[in-house]
Structures are given as structure tokens and as C-alpha cells.
Design a protein around this motif. Structure first.
Motif, mmCIF file in Angstrom:
data_model
loop_
_atom_site.group_PDB
_atom_site.id
_atom_site.type_symbol
_atom_site.label_atom_id
_atom_site.label_comp_id
_atom_site.label_asym_id
_atom_site.label_seq_id
_atom_site.Cartn_x
_atom_site.Cartn_y
_atom_site.Cartn_z
ATOM 1 N N THR A 1 -11.133 5.279 35.210
ATOM 2 C CA THR A 1 -11.911 4.799 34.063
ATOM 3 C C THR A 1 -13.257 4.249 34.525
ATOM 4 O O THR A 1 -14.297 4.503 33.901
ATOM 5 N N MET A 2 -13.260 3.488 35.628
ATOM 6 C CA MET A 2 -14.516 2.985 36.185
ATOM 7 C C MET A 2 -15.446 4.134 36.569
ATOM 8 O O MET A 2 -16.647 4.118 36.273
ATOM 9 N N SER B 1 -20.005 7.970 35.411
ATOM 10 C CA SER B 1 -20.426 9.331 35.070
ATOM 11 C C SER B 1 -21.178 9.355 33.743
ATOM 12 O O SER B 1 -22.228 10.000 33.624
ATOM 13 N N ARG B 2 -20.654 8.650 32.740
ATOM 14 C CA ARG B 2 -21.332 8.594 31.439
ATOM 15 C C ARG B 2 -22.679 7.899 31.548
ATOM 16 O O ARG B 2 -23.670 8.328 30.937
ATOM 17 N N GLU C 1 -17.730 -1.806 47.343
ATOM 18 C CA GLU C 1 -16.569 -2.559 46.916
ATOM 19 C C GLU C 1 -15.510 -1.612 46.366
ATOM 20 O O GLU C 1 -14.314 -1.788 46.582
ATOM 21 N N ILE C 2 -15.950 -0.583 45.632
ATOM 22 C CA ILE C 2 -15.021 0.394 45.086
ATOM 23 C C ILE C 2 -14.397 1.211 46.202
ATOM 24 O O ILE C 2 -13.197 1.498 46.194
ATOM 25 N N ALA D 1 -12.509 12.521 39.498
ATOM 26 C CA ALA D 1 -13.401 11.668 38.706
ATOM 27 C C ALA D 1 -14.683 11.369 39.476
ATOM 28 O O ALA D 1 -15.778 11.335 38.903
ATOM 29 N N GLU D 2 -14.544 11.148 40.781
ATOM 30 C CA GLU D 2 -15.721 10.905 41.614
ATOM 31 C C GLU D 2 -16.580 12.163 41.707
ATOM 32 O O GLU D 2 -17.811 12.098 41.656
ATOM 33 N N HIS D 3 -15.925 13.311 41.829
ATOM 34 C CA HIS D 3 -16.645 14.581 41.925
ATOM 35 C C HIS D 3 -17.457 14.840 40.658
ATOM 36 O O HIS D 3 -18.549 15.419 40.723
#
Length: 203
Positions: free
Chosen positions: A75-76, A81-82, A112-113, A135-137
Motif C-alpha cells: 500500500t505504501m 506510485s500514484r 527506512e523502507i 509494487a516497487e517495480h
């Protein structure tokens, strides 16, 4: 009682607004606690107490702590991304959009992430890890689309757009060094300097 055996209350609407609101509260609370204390130190009881719900309520929405972490983490990344897409779409130029994006991302250090994910990985299964990687990609995909567009319009020299996306994200790690912020005065100033080097190189 097993993790999946918790019953809904009689008359409780399936996928109602209350369920969605509670689920979002759990995700937001878990994200903050994981960011502050790390994966291992945070318990489901602690998350439940912080958002005023019981542990069975958490299990009603999430099968396990690793699954809750995966959802909170993705979600983070989806929010990043948004934010990336919105800032670049609304900017008058690629450079202006990257500066705004850099300022925002430097204010929320990515290291930190990275540290939080590294600590949690031994507790996650391969599907959960892959969901996070995907999600990172997607953040890099958003950046790559804008870099490719700039190359097509001869505003950037031809290169691998995904390499540029990963390079830009790596440069954002500069914001985790406190001496850089002290030296340049603000996230905006540091962001402008990083974007200038990214766009024009150090030639």
C-alpha cells in the motif's frame, strides 16, 4: 480457534463500508508502527490497541502478521506510485516534475523502507515478497514511461528507461544523509541539485 475461523457478527454486511474503514485503519496503523519500530518489534496486539480493535478483528481482515505487513508495505509503494504519476503528469516539464517528486521523496527517506523490508523478508513467503517487488517495480514503470516519452521527443538522450528509473530512485537515497540536508538547507534545494545532475550529468 484457527486464524480463519473468526465469525462475522450476525447481520454484519459483507464487504460493508465499516469493514473497509476498519481495514484501512489497520493498514495505516500497521504501516506507521512497522516504520517506527521495525517488523519484529511490532505485535498484532500492539496494532490492535493502537487502532482500537481486537486481535480477532485483525485476523478477520488479514490471515497473519506477514500478510498484514505485505499489504501495508505494498500500500505504501502504491501510494508512492500514484504520487509519482500525479506529479509527473501535472508538471509543466519533466524536470519540474522530477524536482517536485524529489522534494517529496527526500522528505520520506526510502532507506527506512528498505531496512524495514530487509528485516521482514525472513518471515515472508515467496508470494508475499514477489507482491512487494511487483509494487516497487510499478514505481519504476511509471518513471520509465515518462523517461521514454522524453526520449521520443528528443528531450533526453536515448537510454534504457528502466535503468534511468532505477538510477533516479537510487539518487533519492541521498536524502537519508543528514549532512546533505544541513549542507543544502532543504529537501527542495537538494532535490533541485540531484535532478540537475540526473538530467544534465556531471560533465
Amino acid at each position: 480457534m484457527t486464524e480463519k475461523s473468526h465469525k462475522r457478527l450476525p447481520g454484519r454486511p459483507k464487504h460493508g463500508d465499516d469493514d473497509i474503514s476498519i481495514q484501512q485503519t489497520i493498514i495505516q496503523t500497521a504501516s506507521k508502527l512497522f516504520m517506527e519500530y521495525g517488523y519484529e518489534a511490532v505485535t498484532l496486539q500492539q496494532i490492535g490497541k493502537a487502532c482500537n480493535v481486537s486481535k480477532p478483528t485483525i485476523y478477520y481482515h488479514f490471515t497473519s502478521k506477514p500478510e498484514l505487513f505485505k499489504v501495508a508495505f505494498t500500500t505504501m509503494l502504491q501510494n508512492v506510485s500514484r504520487l509519482t504519476s500525479h506529479m509527473l503528469d501535472q508538471a509543466e516539464s519533466l524536470e519540474a516534475g522530477l524536482v517536485r517528486l524529489a522534494e517529496a521523496r527526500l522528505a520520506n527517506p526510502h532507506a527506512e523502507i528498505v531496512t524495514m523490508l530487509r528485516e521482514a523478508e525472513p518471515f515472508l513467503d515467496q508470494v508475499q515478497i514477489q507482491d512487494i517487488r511487483d509494487a516497487e517495480h510499478h514505481i519504476h514503470e511509471v518513471l520509465a514511461i515518462h523517461f521514454q516519452r522524453a526520449m521520443d521527443e528528443n528531450r533526453l538522450r536515448m537510454d534504457d528507461p528502466f535503468f534511468l528509473a532505477e538510477t533516479f530512485s537510487t539518487m533519492m537515497l541521498m536524502g537519508n544523509r543528514e549532512d546533505n540536508l544541513n549542507k543544502y538547507g532543504s529537501n527542495l534545494s537538494l532535490g533541485q541539485r540531484l535532478v540537475d545532475i540526473f538530467i544534465r550529468g556531471a560533465q
